[in-house]
Design a protein around this motif. Structure first.
Motif, PDB file in Angstrom:
ATOM      1  N   GLU A  92     -11.144 -19.879 -33.437  1.00 15.18           N
ATOM      2  CA  GLU A  92     -11.761 -21.184 -33.653  1.00 15.18           C
ATOM      3  C   GLU A  92     -13.154 -21.000 -34.249  1.00 15.18           C
ATOM      4  O   GLU A  92     -13.979 -20.265 -33.710  1.00 15.18           O
ATOM      5  CB  GLU A  92     -11.898 -21.946 -32.334  1.00 15.18           C
ATOM      6  CG  GLU A  92     -10.575 -22.245 -31.640  1.00 15.18           C
ATOM      7  CD  GLU A  92      -9.778 -23.312 -32.337  1.00 15.18           C
ATOM      8  OE1 GLU A  92     -10.362 -24.024 -33.190  1.00 15.18           O
ATOM      9  OE2 GLU A  92      -8.583 -23.443 -32.035  1.00 15.18           O
ATOM     10  N   GLY A  93     -13.401 -21.649 -35.368  1.00  9.40           N
ATOM     11  CA  GLY A  93     -14.733 -21.652 -35.956  1.00  9.40           C
ATOM     12  C   GLY A  93     -15.200 -20.264 -36.364  1.00  9.40           C
ATOM     13  O   GLY A  93     -14.432 -19.426 -36.809  1.00  9.40           O
ATOM     14  N   GLY A  94     -16.507 -20.005 -36.203  1.00  9.28           N
ATOM     15  CA  GLY A  94     -17.074 -18.731 -36.618  1.00  9.28           C
ATOM     16  C   GLY A  94     -17.730 -18.844 -37.964  1.00  9.28           C
ATOM     17  O   GLY A  94     -17.466 -19.763 -38.750  1.00  9.28           O
ATOM     18  N   GLY A  95     -18.638 -17.896 -38.250  1.00  4.73           N
ATOM     19  CA  GLY A  95     -19.345 -17.907 -39.520  1.00  4.73           C
ATOM     20  C   GLY A  95     -18.512 -17.352 -40.655  1.00  4.73           C
ATOM     21  O   GLY A  95     -17.407 -16.837 -40.450  1.00  4.73           O
ATOM     22  N   PRO A  96     -19.032 -17.452 -41.876  1.00 11.00           N
ATOM     23  CA  PRO A  96     -18.304 -16.970 -43.048  1.00 11.00           C
ATOM     24  C   PRO A  96     -17.994 -15.478 -42.961  1.00 11.00           C
ATOM     25  O   PRO A  96     -18.784 -14.693 -42.433  1.00 11.00           O
ATOM     26  CB  PRO A  96     -19.270 -17.268 -44.199  1.00 11.00           C
ATOM     27  CG  PRO A  96     -20.160 -18.352 -43.690  1.00 11.00           C
ATOM     28  CD  PRO A  96     -20.312 -18.097 -42.225  1.00 11.00           C
ATOM     29  N   VAL A  97     -16.835 -15.110 -43.490  1.00 11.64           N
ATOM     30  CA  VAL A  97     -16.379 -13.720 -43.472  1.00 11.64           C
ATOM     31  C   VAL A  97     -15.941 -13.325 -44.869  1.00 11.64           C
ATOM     32  O   VAL A  97     -15.244 -14.084 -45.548  1.00 11.64           O
ATOM     33  CB  VAL A  97     -15.194 -13.530 -42.495  1.00 11.64           C
ATOM     34  CG1 VAL A  97     -14.713 -12.085 -42.517  1.00 11.64           C
ATOM     35  CG2 VAL A  97     -15.584 -13.941 -41.083  1.00 11.64           C
ATOM     36  N   THR A  98     -16.351 -12.131 -45.308  1.00 12.55           N
ATOM     37  CA  THR A  98     -15.850 -11.549 -46.544  1.00 12.55           C
ATOM     38  C   THR A  98     -14.815 -10.493 -46.201  1.00 12.55           C
ATOM     39  O   THR A  98     -15.087  -9.572 -45.425  1.00 12.55           O
ATOM     40  CB  THR A  98     -16.981 -10.912 -47.370  1.00 12.55           C
ATOM     41  OG1 THR A  98     -17.894 -11.932 -47.780  1.00 12.55           O
ATOM     42  CG2 THR A  98     -16.419 -10.220 -48.605  1.00 12.55           C
ATOM     43  N   ILE A  99     -13.622 -10.642 -46.768  1.00 12.77           N
ATOM     44  CA  ILE A  99     -12.591  -9.609 -46.644  1.00 12.77           C
ATOM     45  C   ILE A  99     -12.520  -8.908 -47.998  1.00 12.77           C
ATOM     46  O   ILE A  99     -12.023  -9.471 -48.976  1.00 12.77           O
ATOM     47  CB  ILE A  99     -11.222 -10.198 -46.264  1.00 12.77           C
ATOM     48  CG1 ILE A  99     -11.310 -10.944 -44.935  1.00 12.77           C
ATOM     49  CG2 ILE A  99     -10.177  -9.093 -46.192  1.00 12.77           C
ATOM     50  CD1 ILE A  99     -10.000 -11.590 -44.503  1.00 12.77           C
ATOM     51  N   ARG A 100     -13.054  -7.698 -48.044  1.00  8.59           N
ATOM     52  CA  ARG A 100     -13.076  -6.941 -49.299  1.00  8.59           C
ATOM     53  C   ARG A 100     -11.786  -6.121 -49.400  1.00  8.59           C
ATOM     54  O   ARG A 100     -11.487  -5.295 -48.537  1.00  8.59           O
ATOM     55  CB  ARG A 100     -14.292  -6.021 -49.361  1.00  8.59           C
ATOM     56  CG  ARG A 100     -14.423  -5.295 -50.694  1.00  8.59           C
ATOM     57  CD  ARG A 100     -15.641  -4.390 -50.707  1.00  8.59           C
ATOM     58  NE  ARG A 100     -16.883  -5.154 -50.636  1.00  8.59           N
ATOM     59  CZ  ARG A 100     -17.485  -5.700 -51.692  1.00  8.59           C
ATOM     60  NH1 ARG A 100     -16.947  -5.582 -52.893  1.00  8.59           N
ATOM     61  NH2 ARG A 100     -18.618  -6.354 -51.544  1.00  8.59           N
ATOM     62  N   ILE A 101     -11.037  -6.373 -50.464  1.00 10.95           N
ATOM     63  CA  ILE A 101      -9.744  -5.710 -50.654  1.00 10.95           C
ATOM     64  C   ILE A 101      -9.898  -4.618 -51.717  1.00 10.95           C
ATOM     65  O   ILE A 101     -10.263  -4.898 -52.862  1.00 10.95           O
ATOM     66  CB  ILE A 101      -8.671  -6.712 -51.121  1.00 10.95           C
ATOM     67  CG1 ILE A 101      -8.687  -7.961 -50.255  1.00 10.95           C
ATOM     68  CG2 ILE A 101      -7.300  -6.068 -51.085  1.00 10.95           C
ATOM     69  CD1 ILE A 101      -7.796  -9.047 -50.793  1.00 10.95           C
ATOM     70  N   LYS A 102      -9.606  -3.402 -51.343  1.00 13.18           N
ATOM     71  CA  LYS A 102      -9.664  -2.304 -52.307  1.00 13.18           C
ATOM     72  C   LYS A 102      -8.421  -2.323 -53.188  1.00 13.18           C
ATOM     73  O   LYS A 102      -7.378  -2.853 -52.798  1.00 13.18           O
ATOM     74  CB  LYS A 102      -9.799  -0.981 -51.568  1.00 13.18           C
ATOM     75  CG  LYS A 102     -11.117  -0.857 -50.799  1.00 13.18           C
ATOM     76  CD  LYS A 102     -11.322   0.537 -50.237  1.00 13.18           C
ATOM     77  CE  LYS A 102     -12.673   0.629 -49.538  1.00 13.18           C
ATOM     78  NZ  LYS A 102     -12.958   2.005 -49.044  1.00 13.18           N
TER      79      LYS A 102
ATOM     80  N   GLY B   9     -11.516  -9.114 -54.160  1.00 15.78           N
ATOM     81  CA  GLY B   9     -10.974  -7.895 -54.733  1.00 15.78           C
ATOM     82  C   GLY B   9     -11.970  -7.260 -55.687  1.00 15.78           C
ATOM     83  O   GLY B   9     -12.943  -7.887 -56.102  1.00 15.78           O
ATOM     84  N   GLU B  10     -11.711  -6.013 -56.042  1.00 16.51           N
ATOM     85  CA  GLU B  10     -12.584  -5.317 -56.991  1.00 16.51           C
ATOM     86  C   GLU B  10     -12.127  -5.522 -58.430  1.00 16.51           C
ATOM     87  O   GLU B  10     -12.945  -5.527 -59.354  1.00 16.51           O
ATOM     88  CB  GLU B  10     -12.623  -3.821 -56.663  1.00 16.51           C
ATOM     89  CG  GLU B  10     -13.250  -3.501 -55.316  1.00 16.51           C
ATOM     90  CD  GLU B  10     -13.275  -2.011 -55.025  1.00 16.51           C
ATOM     91  OE1 GLU B  10     -13.104  -1.210 -55.974  1.00 16.51           O
ATOM     92  OE2 GLU B  10     -13.468  -1.640 -53.857  1.00 16.51           O
ATOM     93  N   ASP B  11     -10.837  -5.676 -58.623  1.00 12.91           N
ATOM     94  CA  ASP B  11     -10.265  -5.736 -59.970  1.00 12.91           C
ATOM     95  C   ASP B  11      -8.919  -6.435 -59.860  1.00 12.91           C
ATOM     96  O   ASP B  11      -8.001  -5.919 -59.226  1.00 12.91           O
ATOM     97  CB  ASP B  11     -10.101  -4.309 -60.507  1.00 12.91           C
ATOM     98  CG  ASP B  11      -9.442  -4.253 -61.877  1.00 12.91           C
ATOM     99  OD1 ASP B  11      -8.906  -5.277 -62.331  1.00 12.91           O
ATOM    100  OD2 ASP B  11      -9.461  -3.170 -62.486  1.00 12.91           O
ATOM    101  N   ARG B  12      -8.799  -7.625 -60.469  1.00 12.78           N
ATOM    102  CA  ARG B  12      -7.567  -8.386 -60.263  1.00 12.78           C
ATOM    103  C   ARG B  12      -6.342  -7.697 -60.840  1.00 12.78           C
ATOM    104  O   ARG B  12      -5.222  -7.913 -60.368  1.00 12.78           O
ATOM    105  CB  ARG B  12      -7.701  -9.801 -60.822  1.00 12.78           C
ATOM    106  CG  ARG B  12      -7.486  -9.954 -62.313  1.00 12.78           C
ATOM    107  CD  ARG B  12      -7.574 -11.416 -62.704  1.00 12.78           C
ATOM    108  NE  ARG B  12      -7.326 -11.622 -64.119  1.00 12.78           N
ATOM    109  CZ  ARG B  12      -7.551 -12.779 -64.747  1.00 12.78           C
ATOM    110  NH1 ARG B  12      -8.056 -13.807 -64.080  1.00 12.78           N
ATOM    111  NH2 ARG B  12      -7.298 -12.908 -66.031  1.00 12.78           N
TER     112      ARG B  12
END
Length: 296
Positions: free
Chosen positions: A26-36, A57-60
């Protein structure tokens, strides 16, 4: 907060869905999920309870999320999934952003409806994202959606739904003749449906007679503004889905279309050409009722 994902195992998680599931319920601050870079063979759901997520992502071209469900695929209950449960990426959260990734439904041509991305968010942003599929590639369920510098391909109704969505400098690629780019189901009274700004329409070799849109629901609204259209676009431009009464309620518009398919002389008489003044009113901040996705 930053979470990393890599199929090679050199990150916090090897599966993208595991990373999503790790977030607060529930809720929470912004999160970045970095995908290699890598190929992630997963069906992904961003739930309603997820915090604001940036899927980065780094490169689509080298960061690909892929699955192959279609409307006829049997679910866990033994029943066909149907179109709305066939998505590779399913965004149900209030706030979501994706950048530099490819989302693919690999079901293949001729298998029926097979969604790459089902976006049913409050506000969603896609930048430099490729959406790959055939029929029903992108389902824009609801809310405000912004697509910038994206590549979207398909054959039949490959952008469809009720959301207010802006496609800014995107490429739309027609994969088959006698197809349809859009199937809007804009709700009655909604000021804007789909707005394409400075986009380009391309196609495979020999593809012809593709319609810009047909009305999935009676009040479909679609505008193409300053779009370069190749020869795959049908001269009449728009189709009534075999329901002439929708010609009175749908609103299909163009302004300054160019290229071999951009000649509006033979367009259906129930579409209209915007004046320069009318086209100038199609500003992102106005379309989105004061919200601007820059920096979102």
């Amino acid at each position: 907060m930053l979470i990393t994902v890599s199929v090679r195992g050199d990150a916090d998680y090897t599966r993208l869905q595991d990373a999503v599931d790790s977030l607060a319920k529930e809720g929470g601050g912004p999160v970045t999920i970095r995908i290699k870079p890598g190929v992630y063979e997963e069906k992904i759901t961003i739930p309603e309870t997820a915090p604001p997520i940036l899927l980065l992502g780094e490169d689509r071209d080298r960061t690909i999320v892929t699955w192959s469900d279609n409307a006829h695929t049997l679910g866990e209950d033994g029943q066909p999934l149907g179109t709305f449960r066939s998505g590779t990426l399913n965004v149900l959260a209030e706030s979501f952003t994706a950048e530099n990734v490819t989302i693919r439904n690999a079901s293949g041509a001729g298998t029926g409806q097979a969604v790459a991305a089902f976006v049913d968010a409050g506000r969603a942003v896609f930048r430099r994202v490729a959406l790959l599929g055939d029929q029903d590639t992108l389902y824009t369920g609801k809310g405000l959606q912004y697509y910038n510098d994206c590549y979207i391909e398909g054959d039949v109704d490959y952008i469809f739904g009720a959301a207010t969505a802006v496609f800014d400098r995107c490429t739309l690629h027609n994969k088959r003749s006698r197809g349809y780019i859009t199937a809007a189901s804009t709700l009655e009274g909604t000021p804007y449906g789909y707005v394409f700004l400075d986009c380009e329409i391309t196609s495979g070799e020999g593809v012809r007679d593709v319609y810009l849109g047909r009305p999935w629901r009676p009040y479909a609204r679609v505008a193409f503004i300053r779009t370069i259209m190749d020869g795959s676009v049908a001269p009449e431009g728009w189709h009534n889905w075999g329901q002439p009464d929708r010609e009175r309620t749908s609103r299909y518009e163009e302004h300054a279309s160019s290229g071999p398919g951009g000649d509006t002389e033979k367009r259906v008489d129930w579409s209209r050409e915007l004046t320069s003044e009318e086209a100038a009113a199609y500003r992102i901040i106005e379309i989105f009722g004061g919200w601007h996705p820059e920096g979102y």
